[in-house]
Each structure stands twice: as structure tokens, then as C-alpha cells.
Write an enzyme that holds these catalytic residues in place. Structure first.
Site, PDB file in Angstrom:
ATOM      1  N   GLY A  85       0.818  -1.213   0.000  1.00 48.64           N
ATOM      2  CA  GLY A  85       0.000   0.000   0.000  1.00 48.64           C
ATOM      3  C   GLY A  85       0.843   1.249   0.000  1.00 48.64           C
ATOM      4  O   GLY A  85       2.076   1.179  -0.024  1.00 48.64           O
ATOM      5  N   ASN A  86       0.172   2.391   0.015  1.00 50.47           N
ATOM      6  CA  ASN A  86       0.854   3.676   0.031  1.00 50.47           C
ATOM      7  C   ASN A  86       0.749   4.296   1.414  1.00 50.47           C
ATOM      8  O   ASN A  86      -0.263   4.123   2.086  1.00 50.47           O
ATOM      9  CB  ASN A  86       0.192   4.628  -0.970  1.00 50.47           C
ATOM     10  CG  ASN A  86       0.717   4.436  -2.365  1.00 50.47           C
ATOM     11  OD1 ASN A  86       1.357   3.436  -2.668  1.00 50.47           O
ATOM     12  ND2 ASN A  86       0.432   5.390  -3.224  1.00 50.47           N
TER      13      ASN A  86
END
Ligand code: CTP
Length: 371
Positions: free
Chosen positions: A176-177
Site C-alpha cells: 500500500g501507500n
């Protein structure tokens, strides 16, 4: 802070507690301390009046301008913004009398924030629940952050995406970010404080959601795209503050990826859809104003601002909020700096400020462009 309880409020929490917490005398009666004229002074001198919870009875009294206790007197003498957080049973909230009182107050510029839906007093459940304190605090902070606050987004539907996406690798892992979601929450709070209907497309976030915000949870880029496309036809503006992972696993195994003897693991990743670019490409007829964020670091190919300008040109959105990021810059912080890219070579610098104040500047640009 001055606490002005009603007589009924004192049934729940006594004056001594309010007085100890606020460090000021507390009364609900305007005949106390008459030499200080509190029934006029408190309203006149306030920067913001917050009524939480605002009962059906209080809303009715405020809409008719009754002044039979210190709180209603304060409301009649307040020159500052007034924010009310209604809380009552669903039947009372939906009753035509309450709807009419809420409409009257909103027409007069009072910010009446929609209640949460959930468990009410007793076994009942439904719309009418008082939002959590942190959710109320967001709106109070946003209302205080703008001088000359006005409901200039009333009757507007603002959609905001925020947080990071989590792209699954197997049943227990994801990539994810980084994103705390603070910038999106600040934007949502600021938009609510200006009277907008706000829908938040919420990814993975670390912070509570402001009061009065409708939420659609969307943890992957695909979910965010579906939510944004569903909302776009009826939205006035879509602000894409989410940190969407650009890649996801090509295949999603049903079982855990096991450690092997090899010292490396190869993952095949495929591109995620670009939500903002898709919304731009699908523009037709009455389309929402589209706002993107460009969180950039500089490198040998250009400064962070040059990268942001290129991204603005490439994405084709109406406004781009460009801001510098680094290992300890912007992520999770309360403050941010930015340059608003407004098209036609026009830009506006926003020096380091809190994320709520920055959000108001972004919304000022949105309001200017909405017809
Ligand atoms: N965005 C999007 N869909 C994606 C990636 C980003 O809608 N798959 C949006 C973000 O919400 C933001 C803007 O596009 O408003 C820019 O996002 P950013 O991550 O800075 O840029 P990318 O397009 O992902 O490009 P790069 O990572 O190469 O800088």
C-alpha cells in the site's frame, strides 16, 4: 472557553464539573451575575458558538428566537459563526417540525451538522446519534480556521477521497501507500463547516472522520474507482487526496505465499486504474470539478514543483494541489505547504500552515470555479 448549559443539561453533568473543566463560572440562568450582563456579553464576545448536543427543543427555540435562558440569549446576541450538532431520536429528527426548524436555521447561516446514524438512548438505533467528540472537534477546528466563514458550499455535494489503498497480495498480506488521511479529513471538515454535503471515499486511515460526513469505505484502487464513478454524476466537485497504490498483484492466491529457500521473492504486479485520469477521460455534460493532489519529491529530472506541473498537464484535472513530500515531510503531519496550480499558468502559493487552513484555501479555489 465558556460553558453555557441548559437546565436540562445540568441533569446530566453538574455545574461544578463544567466550572472545574473550563475554569470559569457556569450557570444556565441569565439572572446570575447580572452586573456582568452575561446574557449579552457571552454571545457578543465569542469567536464561535457550538451547541452540542442540540436537542429538538433547542432547535425549535433557536429557530423562533426564544430567549428564556442563558444559552438562547447567547444565540440571539452572537455575531460569530454558530455550529449546532443535533442529537435526538430518529422520529424527532425526521419530524416535519424539526426539518422546518433546521431549514430555517440553515437559511439564517447557522451550520446545523447532520447527526450520525447508530445506537441511540435505550435500544433504538438510527439517524440522530451525537457524533464522537473527535468528530465534533474536527468541525470546530475547521470553523475556527477561516475568518469570515460562510456557508458558501451549501447545496453543493463535495466528494473527497483520502487515505492509502491496500492492495492484497494473499489472504494475510498487502502492499500500500503511506497516508494518514489527515489532509482528506481536514478537507472534509472544512467542506462541512462551509455547509457542503460531503462524501468521503475512505481508504486506510489513521485518524477519525469528521462529523456530518457520509463515508464509503474503499480499500483498493478498484473500489475507489467504482465509488468515484458512482458519485461523479451528482457531485459538484471531486477532490482526490487519496494515496492510491499504482500497482496490485497480478493474481491473488487463495492461500498464503509460503517462505521458500530462495533469498528473494518475485511478485508480478500490474497497473491499477488511475481514478483521477479516468474521471477526466469520462467527462461529459454536467461534470464535477476535478481536483488532484501531487505529492512530489525532486530528483535529477526536476524540482518537486516541476514534477507537479508535468503531472497537472498529464492528468488534465481542473486544479492540482502540489506539495513537497519526503521521509518526514507532510506524511501524518498537522502542517503542510502547497502550491495551487489553477490552469492557464496561474498558481497560488500556500506557505506552511495547518492542514485545515490549507483545505480552506483549496475550497476557496473550488468555490471560485463552481458555477
Ligand atoms: N491518483 C489516482 N489513481 C491512481 C493514482 C493516483 O486517482 N491510481 C490520483 C491521486 O489521488 C492524486 C493524483 O492522482 O490526486 C496524483 O497522484 P500521485 O500518486 O502523486 O501520482 P501518480 O499518478 O500515481 O504518479 P507517480 O506515482 O508516478 O508520481
Amino acid at each position: 472557553m465558556t460553558v453555557v448549559p441548559t437546565k436540562t443539561a445540568l441533569e446530566f453533568v453538574g455545574a461544578a464539573t463544567w466550572s472545574a473543566l473550563s475554569g470559569r463560572p457556569v450557570t444556565s440562568d441569565f439572572f446570575d451575575n447580572v452586573h456582568e450582563v452575561p446574557h449579552v456579553r457571552i454571545g457578543q464576545q465569542a469567536d464561535l458558538v457550538v451547541v452540542a448536543p442540540a436537542t429538538a427543543n433547542l432547535l425549535a427555540k433557536a429557530s423562533y428566537g426564544l430567549a428564556d435562558d442563558l444559552l438562547t440569549n447567547t444565540l440571539l446576541t452572537a455575531h460569530c459563526p454558530v455550529v449546532m450538532f443535533p442529537a435526538m431520536h430518529t422520529e424527532m429528527w425526521e419530524h416535519p417540525a424539526t426539518r422546518a426548524n433546521v431549514a430555517t436555521l440553515r437559511d439564517r447561516g447557522v451550520l446545523v451538522v447532520d447527526p450520525d446514524s447508530g445506537r441511540l438512548t435505550g435500544y433504538d438505533s438510527g439517524p440522530g446519534r451525537l457524533p464522537e467528540p473527535e468528530a465534533i472537534a474536527w468541525i470546530v477546528q475547521a470553523a475556527l480556521a477561516k475568518t469570515g466563514l460562510s456557508p458558501d458550499l451549501r447545496h453543493r455535494h463535495v466528494v473527497i477521497s483520502g487515505g492509502g489503498t491496500r492492495e492484497r497480495l494473499d489472504p494475510v498480506r498487502h502492499i500500500g501507500n503511506r497516508s494518514s488521511g489527515k489532509q482528506a479529513m481536514s478537507l472534509a471538515a472544512a467542506a462541512v463547516s462551509r455547509g457542503a454535503r460531503v462524501t468521503l471515499i475512505r481508504g486506510d486511515v489513521d485518524v477519525p472522520t469528521p462529523a456530518g460526513v457520509e463515508v464509503i469505505d474503499a480499500l483498493t484502487a478498484d473500489d475507489m474507482l467504482a465509488a468515484a464513478q458512482g458519485l461523479a454524476p451528482a457531485a459538484d466537485a471531486i477532490i482526490m487526496a487519496a494515496a492510491i497504490a499504482d500497482f496490485r498483484a497480478e493474481t491473488l492466491p487463495d492461500s498464503k505465499i509460503k517462505k521458500s529457500d530462495s533469498s528473494t521473492l518475485t511478485l508480478n504486479l500490474v497497473h491499477n486504474p488511475d481514478v483521477l485520469a479516468t474521471l477526466v477521460a469520462q467527462r461529459s455534460g454536467r461534470t464535477p470539478l476535478l481536483v488532484g493532489f501531487a505529492a512530489e519529491t525532486g530528483d535529477e529530472a526536476g524540482t518537486w514543483l516541476e514534477h507537479a506541473e508535468r503531472k497537472f498537464a498529464k492528468k488534465g484535472c481542473d486544479i492540482m494541489v502540489a506539495n513537497p513530500v519526503g521521509h518526514d515531510r507532510a506524511f501524518g503531519a498537522d502542517h503542510n505547504e502547497a502550491v495551487l496550480l489553477l490552469g492557464g499558468g496561474i498558481s497560488e502559493e500556500i506557505p506552511g500552515t495547518c492542514k485545515v487552513a490549507l483545505s480552506h484555501r483549496v475550497l476557496d479555489a473550488v468555490v471560485d470555479r463552481l458555477v
